[in-house]
Design a protein around this motif. Structure first.
Motif, PDB file in Angstrom:
ATOM      1  N   LYS A  21       0.831  -1.208   0.000  1.00  0.00           N
ATOM      2  CA  LYS A  21       0.000   0.000   0.000  1.00  0.00           C
ATOM      3  C   LYS A  21       0.864   1.257   0.000  1.00  0.00           C
ATOM      4  CE  LYS A  21      -4.169  -1.930   2.115  1.00  0.00           C
ATOM      5  NZ  LYS A  21      -5.006  -1.650   0.929  1.00  0.00           N
ATOM      6  N   MET A  22       1.936   1.256   0.798  1.00  0.00           N
ATOM      7  CA  MET A  22       2.807   2.435   0.849  1.00  0.00           C
ATOM      8  C   MET A  22       3.558   2.629  -0.463  1.00  0.00           C
ATOM      9  SD  MET A  22       4.231   2.833   4.737  1.00  0.00           S
ATOM     10  CE  MET A  22       5.121   1.295   4.814  1.00  0.00           C
ATOM     11  N   VAL A  23       4.005   1.541  -1.073  1.00  0.00           N
ATOM     12  CA  VAL A  23       4.658   1.645  -2.381  1.00  0.00           C
ATOM     13  C   VAL A  23       3.669   2.186  -3.415  1.00  0.00           C
ATOM     14  CG1 VAL A  23       5.681   0.338  -4.289  1.00  0.00           C
ATOM     15  CG2 VAL A  23       6.413  -0.114  -1.943  1.00  0.00           C
ATOM     16  N   GLY A  24       2.422   1.747  -3.316  1.00  0.00           N
ATOM     17  CA  GLY A  24       1.390   2.252  -4.220  1.00  0.00           C
ATOM     18  C   GLY A  24       1.194   3.760  -4.081  1.00  0.00           C
ATOM     19  N   TRP A  25       1.237   4.254  -2.845  1.00  0.00           N
ATOM     20  CA  TRP A  25       1.114   5.698  -2.628  1.00  0.00           C
ATOM     21  C   TRP A  25       2.348   6.443  -3.119  1.00  0.00           C
ATOM     22  CZ3 TRP A  25      -3.117   8.221  -2.177  1.00  0.00           C
ATOM     23  CH2 TRP A  25      -4.236   7.637  -1.576  1.00  0.00           C
ATOM     24  N   LEU A  26       3.514   5.808  -2.998  1.00  0.00           N
ATOM     25  CA  LEU A  26       4.730   6.411  -3.542  1.00  0.00           C
ATOM     26  C   LEU A  26       4.590   6.625  -5.043  1.00  0.00           C
ATOM     27  CD1 LEU A  26       8.011   4.859  -2.039  1.00  0.00           C
ATOM     28  CD2 LEU A  26       7.336   7.264  -2.109  1.00  0.00           C
ATOM     29  N   ILE A  27       4.057   5.611  -5.727  1.00  0.00           N
ATOM     30  CA  ILE A  27       3.867   5.693  -7.170  1.00  0.00           C
ATOM     31  C   ILE A  27       2.859   6.805  -7.505  1.00  0.00           C
ATOM     32  CG2 ILE A  27       3.017   4.451  -9.201  1.00  0.00           C
ATOM     33  CD1 ILE A  27       4.070   1.877  -7.917  1.00  0.00           C
ATOM     34  N   THR A  28       1.777   6.886  -6.723  1.00  0.00           N
ATOM     35  CA  THR A  28       0.772   7.926  -6.948  1.00  0.00           C
ATOM     36  C   THR A  28       1.378   9.319  -6.802  1.00  0.00           C
ATOM     37  OG1 THR A  28      -1.042   6.516  -6.169  1.00  0.00           O
ATOM     38  CG2 THR A  28      -1.406   8.898  -6.104  1.00  0.00           C
ATOM     39  N   LEU A  29       2.113   9.539  -5.726  1.00  0.00           N
ATOM     40  CA  LEU A  29       2.731  10.843  -5.492  1.00  0.00           C
ATOM     41  C   LEU A  29       3.802  11.147  -6.536  1.00  0.00           C
ATOM     42  CD1 LEU A  29       3.060  10.728  -1.600  1.00  0.00           C
ATOM     43  CD2 LEU A  29       1.628  12.307  -2.920  1.00  0.00           C
ATOM     44  N   ASN A  30       4.525  10.114  -6.925  1.00  0.00           N
ATOM     45  CA  ASN A  30       5.600  10.294  -7.891  1.00  0.00           C
ATOM     46  C   ASN A  30       5.070  10.750  -9.252  1.00  0.00           C
ATOM     47  OD1 ASN A  30       8.429  10.186  -7.797  1.00  0.00           O
ATOM     48  ND2 ASN A  30       8.477   8.358  -9.059  1.00  0.00           N
ATOM     49  N   GLY A  31       3.828  10.387  -9.554  1.00  0.00           N
ATOM     50  CA  GLY A  31       3.231  10.756 -10.829  1.00  0.00           C
ATOM     51  C   GLY A  31       2.597  12.136 -10.837  1.00  0.00           C
ATOM     52  N   MET A  32       2.626  12.809  -9.697  1.00  0.00           N
ATOM     53  CA  MET A  32       2.028  14.135  -9.588  1.00  0.00           C
ATOM     54  C   MET A  32       3.072  15.229  -9.802  1.00  0.00           C
ATOM     55  SD  MET A  32      -0.254  13.263  -6.179  1.00  0.00           S
ATOM     56  CE  MET A  32      -0.602  14.983  -5.808  1.00  0.00           C
ATOM     57  N   LYS A  33       2.620  16.413 -10.154  1.00  0.00           N
ATOM     58  CA  LYS A  33       3.505  17.570 -10.225  1.00  0.00           C
ATOM     59  C   LYS A  33       3.831  18.018  -8.806  1.00  0.00           C
ATOM     60  CE  LYS A  33       1.756  19.222 -14.674  1.00  0.00           C
ATOM     61  NZ  LYS A  33       1.097  20.349 -15.391  1.00  0.00           N
ATOM     62  N   ALA A  34       4.960  18.713  -8.650  1.00  0.00           N
ATOM     63  CA  ALA A  34       5.438  19.083  -7.316  1.00  0.00           C
ATOM     64  C   ALA A  34       4.394  19.831  -6.497  1.00  0.00           C
ATOM     65  CB  ALA A  34       6.712  19.909  -7.431  1.00  0.00           C
ATOM     66  N   SER A  35       3.670  20.739  -7.129  1.00  0.00           N
ATOM     67  CA  SER A  35       2.699  21.565  -6.410  1.00  0.00           C
ATOM     68  C   SER A  35       1.311  20.934  -6.342  1.00  0.00           C
ATOM     69  CB  SER A  35       2.590  22.942  -7.064  1.00  0.00           C
ATOM     70  OG  SER A  35       2.165  22.812  -8.416  1.00  0.00           O
ATOM     71  N   GLU A  36       1.126  19.836  -7.046  1.00  0.00           N
ATOM     72  CA  GLU A  36      -0.190  19.186  -7.079  1.00  0.00           C
ATOM     73  C   GLU A  36      -0.508  18.586  -5.718  1.00  0.00           C
ATOM     74  OE1 GLU A  36      -2.562  15.942  -9.924  1.00  0.00           O
ATOM     75  OE2 GLU A  36      -0.478  16.523 -10.341  1.00  0.00           O
ATOM     76  N   GLU A  37      -1.773  18.642  -5.319  1.00  0.00           N
ATOM     77  CA  GLU A  37      -2.168  18.180  -3.989  1.00  0.00           C
ATOM     78  C   GLU A  37      -3.116  16.993  -4.058  1.00  0.00           C
ATOM     79  OE1 GLU A  37      -3.786  21.335  -1.677  1.00  0.00           O
ATOM     80  OE2 GLU A  37      -1.906  22.461  -1.598  1.00  0.00           O
ATOM     81  N   LEU A  38      -3.065  16.166  -3.016  1.00  0.00           N
ATOM     82  CA  LEU A  38      -4.021  15.078  -2.875  1.00  0.00           C
ATOM     83  C   LEU A  38      -5.392  15.663  -2.555  1.00  0.00           C
ATOM     84  CD1 LEU A  38      -2.024  12.589  -0.586  1.00  0.00           C
ATOM     85  CD2 LEU A  38      -2.362  12.398  -3.048  1.00  0.00           C
ATOM     86  N   THR A  39      -6.427  14.977  -2.997  1.00  0.00           N
ATOM     87  CA  THR A  39      -7.774  15.377  -2.611  1.00  0.00           C
ATOM     88  C   THR A  39      -7.997  14.964  -1.154  1.00  0.00           C
ATOM     89  OG1 THR A  39      -8.774  13.271  -3.272  1.00  0.00           O
ATOM     90  CG2 THR A  39      -8.562  14.983  -4.971  1.00  0.00           C
ATOM     91  N   GLU A  40      -9.031  15.496  -0.550  1.00  0.00           N
ATOM     92  CA  GLU A  40      -9.331  15.128   0.839  1.00  0.00           C
ATOM     93  C   GLU A  40      -9.656  13.643   0.947  1.00  0.00           C
ATOM     94  OE1 GLU A  40      -8.973  16.754   3.718  1.00  0.00           O
ATOM     95  OE2 GLU A  40      -7.957  18.168   2.403  1.00  0.00           O
ATOM     96  N   GLU A  41     -10.324  13.099  -0.070  1.00  0.00           N
ATOM     97  CA  GLU A  41     -10.639  11.671  -0.071  1.00  0.00           C
ATOM     98  C   GLU A  41      -9.357  10.837  -0.132  1.00  0.00           C
ATOM     99  OE1 GLU A  41     -13.227   8.385  -2.669  1.00  0.00           O
ATOM    100  OE2 GLU A  41     -13.284  10.519  -3.182  1.00  0.00           O
ATOM    101  N   SER A  66      -4.112   8.253   5.022  1.00  0.00           N
ATOM    102  CA  SER A  66      -3.987   8.225   6.480  1.00  0.00           C
ATOM    103  C   SER A  66      -4.402   6.871   7.045  1.00  0.00           C
ATOM    104  CB  SER A  66      -4.848   9.335   7.094  1.00  0.00           C
ATOM    105  OG  SER A  66      -4.769   9.312   8.498  1.00  0.00           O
ATOM    106  N   PHE A  67      -5.488   6.335   6.524  1.00  0.00           N
ATOM    107  CA  PHE A  67      -5.966   5.020   6.970  1.00  0.00           C
ATOM    108  C   PHE A  67      -4.931   3.933   6.658  1.00  0.00           C
ATOM    109  CE2 PHE A  67      -8.052   0.984   6.028  1.00  0.00           C
ATOM    110  CZ  PHE A  67      -8.796   0.767   7.184  1.00  0.00           C
ATOM    111  N   ASP A  68      -4.376   3.963   5.455  1.00  0.00           N
ATOM    112  CA  ASP A  68      -3.407   2.944   5.043  1.00  0.00           C
ATOM    113  C   ASP A  68      -2.120   3.028   5.871  1.00  0.00           C
ATOM    114  OD1 ASP A  68      -5.147   2.006   3.128  1.00  0.00           O
ATOM    115  OD2 ASP A  68      -4.240   3.116   1.478  1.00  0.00           O
ATOM    116  N   ILE A  69      -1.671   4.248   6.159  1.00  0.00           N
ATOM    117  CA  ILE A  69      -0.446   4.418   6.946  1.00  0.00           C
ATOM    118  C   ILE A  69      -0.656   3.946   8.377  1.00  0.00           C
ATOM    119  CG2 ILE A  69       1.145   6.119   7.925  1.00  0.00           C
ATOM    120  CD1 ILE A  69       1.663   5.540   4.998  1.00  0.00           C
TER     121      ILE A  69
END
Length: 214
Positions: free
Chosen positions: A167-187, A193-196
Protein backbone atom coordinates in the motif's frame (compact mmCIF):
# COMPACT_ATOMS: atom_id res chain seq x y z
CA UNK A 1 16.78 29.30 -58.20
CA UNK A 2 17.71 25.84 -56.97
CA UNK A 3 18.78 24.89 -53.44
CA UNK A 4 21.84 22.68 -53.08
CA UNK A 5 22.22 20.60 -49.94
CA UNK A 6 25.75 20.35 -48.61
CA UNK A 7 26.08 16.89 -47.11
CA UNK A 8 29.33 17.85 -45.39
CA UNK A 9 27.71 20.68 -43.46
CA UNK A 10 26.86 20.01 -39.82
CA UNK A 11 23.14 20.04 -39.09
CA UNK A 12 22.40 22.15 -36.03
CA UNK A 13 19.42 21.52 -33.78
CA UNK A 14 19.71 24.99 -32.33
CA UNK A 15 20.40 28.55 -33.41
CA UNK A 16 20.75 30.23 -30.01
CA UNK A 17 22.60 29.48 -26.77
CA UNK A 18 19.29 28.94 -24.99
CA UNK A 19 18.27 26.28 -27.50
CA UNK A 20 21.68 24.62 -27.23
CA UNK A 21 21.29 24.48 -23.45
CA UNK A 22 17.81 22.99 -23.81
CA UNK A 23 18.93 20.20 -26.13
CA UNK A 24 21.89 19.51 -23.87
CA UNK A 25 19.58 19.03 -20.89
CA UNK A 26 17.22 16.81 -22.88
CA UNK A 27 20.20 14.68 -23.98
CA UNK A 28 21.29 14.33 -20.35
CA UNK A 29 17.80 13.21 -19.35
CA UNK A 30 17.82 10.69 -22.19
CA UNK A 31 21.17 9.35 -20.97
CA UNK A 32 19.95 8.98 -17.38
CA UNK A 33 16.98 6.90 -18.51
CA UNK A 34 19.21 4.64 -20.62
CA UNK A 35 21.66 4.20 -17.73
CA UNK A 36 18.80 3.36 -15.36
CA UNK A 37 17.48 0.73 -17.81
CA UNK A 38 20.87 -0.98 -18.01
CA UNK A 39 21.25 -0.87 -14.22
CA UNK A 40 17.82 -2.43 -13.64
CA UNK A 41 18.49 -5.22 -16.13
CA UNK A 42 21.93 -5.89 -14.63
CA UNK A 43 20.45 -6.13 -11.14
CA UNK A 44 17.73 -8.56 -12.25
CA UNK A 45 20.43 -10.78 -13.83
CA UNK A 46 22.49 -10.64 -10.60
CA UNK A 47 25.29 -8.94 -12.51
CA UNK A 48 25.29 -6.14 -9.93
CA UNK A 49 25.13 -6.85 -6.17
CA UNK A 50 22.53 -5.05 -4.06
CA UNK A 51 25.29 -3.17 -2.21
CA UNK A 52 26.32 -1.50 -5.49
CA UNK A 53 22.88 -1.35 -7.11
CA UNK A 54 21.12 0.60 -4.34
CA UNK A 55 23.40 3.67 -4.21
CA UNK A 56 23.75 3.74 -8.01
CA UNK A 57 19.97 3.60 -8.48
CA UNK A 58 19.38 6.24 -5.80
CA UNK A 59 21.90 8.53 -7.50
CA UNK A 60 20.31 8.11 -10.94
CA UNK A 61 16.82 8.74 -9.55
CA UNK A 62 18.08 11.88 -7.83
CA UNK A 63 19.70 13.06 -11.06
CA UNK A 64 16.50 12.30 -12.96
CA UNK A 65 14.41 14.41 -10.56
CA UNK A 66 16.85 17.30 -10.86
CA UNK A 67 16.88 17.14 -14.66
CA UNK A 68 13.09 16.91 -14.85
CA UNK A 69 12.80 20.21 -12.97
CA UNK A 70 15.17 21.85 -15.46
CA UNK A 71 13.24 20.68 -18.54
CA UNK A 72 9.72 20.82 -17.11
CA UNK A 73 8.60 23.32 -19.78
CA UNK A 74 9.55 20.90 -22.58
CA UNK A 75 8.69 17.60 -20.84
CA UNK A 76 5.05 17.45 -19.64
CA UNK A 77 5.56 13.86 -18.48
CA UNK A 78 8.27 11.23 -18.66
CA UNK A 79 5.94 8.96 -20.63
CA UNK A 80 5.51 11.63 -23.32
CA UNK A 81 9.27 12.24 -23.42
CA UNK A 82 9.99 8.53 -23.92
CA UNK A 83 7.29 8.25 -26.58
CA UNK A 84 8.62 11.32 -28.41
CA UNK A 85 12.12 9.85 -28.66
CA UNK A 86 10.89 6.26 -29.12
CA UNK A 87 12.52 4.98 -25.96
CA UNK A 88 11.63 1.38 -25.18
CA UNK A 89 12.91 1.24 -21.61
CA UNK A 90 10.18 -0.35 -19.46
CA UNK A 91 12.44 -1.21 -16.51
CA UNK A 92 13.65 2.38 -16.23
CA UNK A 93 10.10 3.73 -16.52
CA UNK A 94 8.88 1.45 -13.73
CA UNK A 95 11.75 2.46 -11.45
CA UNK A 96 11.05 6.15 -12.14
CA UNK A 97 7.35 5.66 -11.40
CA UNK A 98 8.10 3.92 -8.10
CA UNK A 99 10.79 6.43 -7.18
CA UNK A 100 12.90 4.12 -4.99
CA UNK A 101 15.37 1.28 -5.76
CA UNK A 102 14.11 -2.28 -6.17
CA UNK A 103 15.81 -3.19 -2.90
CA UNK A 104 13.39 -0.84 -1.15
CA UNK A 105 10.33 -1.70 -3.24
CA UNK A 106 10.70 -5.43 -2.69
CA UNK A 107 12.39 -5.34 0.72
CA UNK A 108 15.83 -6.53 1.69
CA UNK A 109 16.49 -9.86 3.36
CA UNK A 110 19.88 -8.84 4.68
CA UNK A 111 20.92 -7.52 8.06
CA UNK A 112 19.75 -7.74 11.67
CA UNK A 113 16.66 -5.84 12.78
CA UNK A 114 18.21 -3.58 15.36
CA UNK A 115 16.60 -1.37 17.98
CA UNK A 116 17.94 1.62 16.05
CA UNK A 117 15.98 0.56 12.94
CA UNK A 118 12.82 0.16 14.99
CA UNK A 119 13.27 3.62 16.50
CA UNK A 120 13.96 5.24 13.11
CA UNK A 121 11.00 3.56 11.43
CA UNK A 122 8.69 4.47 14.31
CA UNK A 123 9.80 8.10 14.11
CA UNK A 124 9.24 8.10 10.34
CA UNK A 125 5.70 6.77 10.82
CA UNK A 126 4.97 9.48 13.42
CA UNK A 127 6.44 12.22 11.21
CA UNK A 128 4.29 11.21 8.24
CA UNK A 129 1.09 10.87 10.27
CA UNK A 130 1.74 14.31 11.81
CA UNK A 131 2.26 15.77 8.32
CA UNK A 132 -1.18 14.55 7.27
CA UNK A 133 -2.74 15.88 10.49
CA UNK A 134 -1.16 19.26 9.71
CA UNK A 135 -3.01 19.08 6.37
CA UNK A 136 0.08 18.84 4.20
CA UNK A 137 -1.25 17.65 0.84
CA UNK A 138 1.23 18.64 -1.89
CA UNK A 139 3.54 16.12 -3.52
CA UNK A 140 6.71 18.06 -2.65
CA UNK A 141 5.63 18.04 1.01
CA UNK A 142 4.64 14.39 1.34
CA UNK A 143 6.78 12.43 -1.12
CA UNK A 144 10.18 12.93 0.62
CA UNK A 145 8.75 11.91 4.01
CA UNK A 146 6.96 8.86 2.62
CA UNK A 147 10.06 7.81 0.68
CA UNK A 148 12.14 7.92 3.86
CA UNK A 149 9.47 5.92 5.69
CA UNK A 150 9.31 3.21 3.03
CA UNK A 151 13.11 2.99 2.89
CA UNK A 152 13.41 2.40 6.64
CA UNK A 153 10.38 0.07 6.67
CA UNK A 154 11.87 -2.09 3.90
CA UNK A 155 14.93 -2.93 6.01
CA UNK A 156 12.91 -5.49 7.95
CA UNK A 157 13.04 -9.03 6.62
CA UNK A 158 9.33 -9.72 6.96
CA UNK A 159 8.14 -6.48 5.40
CA UNK A 160 7.81 -8.00 1.93
CA UNK A 161 4.90 -10.07 3.26
CA UNK A 162 3.19 -7.23 5.10
CA UNK A 163 0.11 -5.70 3.52
CA UNK A 164 1.27 -2.23 4.49
CA UNK A 165 4.34 -2.40 2.26
CA UNK A 166 2.42 -2.77 -1.00
CA UNK A 167 0.00 0.00 0.00
CA UNK A 168 2.81 2.44 0.85
CA UNK A 169 4.66 1.65 -2.38
CA UNK A 170 1.39 2.25 -4.22
CA UNK A 171 1.11 5.70 -2.63
CA UNK A 172 4.73 6.41 -3.54
CA UNK A 173 3.87 5.69 -7.17
CA UNK A 174 0.77 7.93 -6.95
CA UNK A 175 2.73 10.84 -5.49
CA UNK A 176 5.60 10.29 -7.89
CA UNK A 177 3.23 10.76 -10.83
CA UNK A 178 2.03 14.13 -9.59
CA UNK A 179 3.51 17.57 -10.22
CA UNK A 180 5.44 19.08 -7.32
CA UNK A 181 2.70 21.57 -6.41
CA UNK A 182 -0.19 19.19 -7.08
CA UNK A 183 -2.17 18.18 -3.99
CA UNK A 184 -4.02 15.08 -2.87
CA UNK A 185 -7.77 15.38 -2.61
CA UNK A 186 -9.33 15.13 0.84
CA UNK A 187 -10.64 11.67 -0.07
CA UNK A 188 -7.13 10.54 -1.08
CA UNK A 189 -5.62 12.04 2.07
CA UNK A 190 -8.16 10.23 4.23
CA UNK A 191 -7.43 6.90 2.52
CA UNK A 192 -3.67 7.50 2.77
CA UNK A 193 -3.99 8.23 6.48
CA UNK A 194 -5.97 5.02 6.97
CA UNK A 195 -3.41 2.94 5.04
CA UNK A 196 -0.45 4.42 6.95
CA UNK A 197 -2.06 3.87 10.33
CA UNK A 198 -2.89 0.28 9.32
CA UNK A 199 0.74 -0.28 8.25
CA UNK A 200 1.92 1.25 11.54
CA UNK A 201 -0.26 -1.13 13.58
CA UNK A 202 0.85 -4.09 11.44
CA UNK A 203 4.50 -3.12 11.96
CA UNK A 204 4.14 -3.17 15.74
CA UNK A 205 2.16 -6.41 15.73
CA UNK A 206 5.05 -8.04 13.88
CA UNK A 207 7.53 -6.75 16.48
CA UNK A 208 5.34 -7.98 19.33
CA UNK A 209 5.10 -11.39 17.69
CA UNK A 210 8.87 -11.66 17.51
CA UNK A 211 9.22 -10.61 21.13
CA UNK A 212 6.76 -13.29 22.11
CA UNK A 213 8.74 -15.93 20.23
CA UNK A 214 12.03 -15.18 21.94
Amino acid sequence: MSFRLNLDEEVRLYSTNAEREKYGLLATLFGIIVALEYLERAYVRDSVPASEYSPACTRLLSQYKTMLKLVSDDVPSIEQFMARYRMDHPAALHRIQVGVPATVEHSSEAGPETAKWVAETTQNFITFVDALKLRLRAKDQLHPILQELVTSYARFKGSKDWEGRSKMVGWLITLNGMKASEELTEEQARQLSFDIEHAYAEFFRSLSGKDGDT
